[in-house]
Design an enzyme around this catalytic site. Structure first.
Site, short mmCIF file in Angstrom:
data_model
loop_
_atom_site.label_atom_id
_atom_site.label_comp_id
_atom_site.label_asym_id
_atom_site.label_seq_id
_atom_site.Cartn_x
_atom_site.Cartn_y
_atom_site.Cartn_z
CD1 TRP A 1 0.47 -3.51 -7.55
CD2 TRP A 1 -1.63 -2.78 -7.42
NE1 TRP A 1 0.37 -2.40 -8.35
CE2 TRP A 1 -0.92 -1.93 -8.28
CE3 TRP A 1 -2.98 -2.51 -7.19
CZ2 TRP A 1 -1.50 -0.84 -8.90
CZ3 TRP A 1 -3.55 -1.43 -7.80
CH2 TRP A 1 -2.81 -0.61 -8.65
CB SER B 1 8.95 -6.52 -7.58
OG SER B 1 7.62 -6.12 -7.40
NE ARG B 2 8.31 0.97 -6.57
CZ ARG B 2 7.86 2.05 -7.12
NH1 ARG B 2 7.81 3.17 -6.46
NH2 ARG B 2 7.40 2.04 -8.34
CG ASP C 1 6.97 -4.61 -11.74
OD1 ASP C 1 7.31 -4.59 -10.54
OD2 ASP C 1 5.82 -4.33 -12.12
CG LEU C 2 7.67 -9.77 -9.20
CD1 LEU C 2 7.83 -10.16 -7.74
CD2 LEU C 2 7.91 -10.96 -10.11
CG ASP C 3 2.65 -6.58 -7.66
OD1 ASP C 3 2.69 -7.83 -7.59
OD2 ASP C 3 2.79 -5.84 -6.67
#
Length: 180
Positions: free
Chosen positions: A20, A69-70, A11-13
């Site tokens: 975010w 990632s969303r 995931d990123l954030d």
């Protein structure tokens, strides 16, 4: 050497960086004279401190890296990673066309869909790697629970990605591969 995953997914954030991208930073991003990546307001936009070493270690192990990632701002995600030199070559699949950035073997998938569906519907299809051969790092427990149902080894990241979290995650993966 212990068995390694065929793909490491992040995931990123709040996993690779402490914000975010959708709400905490303001594009466009640029590199200032001192080499710091900054947003439009001049605020620094950095990866967690050990993320470059984490990505480099995976590259040394020849484990490809993907981002799932969303995000409502996938262009911003790519720009932040590129400017922070995600160490290696990043492969981003967008509209079926691969785009190479820098040098980290990675695949980034962005969507407003839940991570479970990104993994289930897209990641395995695009990579042809079985879920059981993937490791997934995320700060959100709900994603860990959901993605684990697919058979992916999932590691809950607390306080940002670190070398210790990577090492522990690879140990969990190797133990799962060894069986009971």
């Amino acid at each position: 050497m212990a068995r390694l995953p065929e793909l490491a997914v992040f995931d990123l954030d709040f996993t690779l960086w402490p914000f975010w991208v959708d709400t905490h930073v303001d594009p466009p991003f640029h590199k200032s004279r001192d080499g710091t990546v900054r947003d439009r307001r001049g605020h620094p936009v950095r990866l967690y401190p050990e993320v470059p070493q984490v990505l480099e270690r995976l590259r040394g192990f020849e484990v490809p890296v993907a981002a799932a990632s969303r995000s409502q701002r996938p262009v911003s995600d790519r720009k932040v990673m590129k400017l922070n030199k995600g160490q290696g070559r990043i492969l981003i699949l967008e509209k079926q066309q691969p785009v190479y950035i820098n040098s980290l073997a990675a695949l980034a998938l962005h969507s407003s869909d839940p991570i479970y569906y990104i993994m289930q519907d897209r990641l395995q299809q695009k990579t042809r790697i079985f879920f059981s051969q993937m490791i997934f790092f995320d700060d959100e427990k709900r994603n860990i629970i959901d993605v684990n149902k697919l058979g992916v080894t999932c590691i809950h990241v607390q306080n940002g990605m670190s070398l210790q979290t990577l090492t522990e995650g690879l140990e969990v993966f190797a133990k799962a591969q060894a069986g009971p």
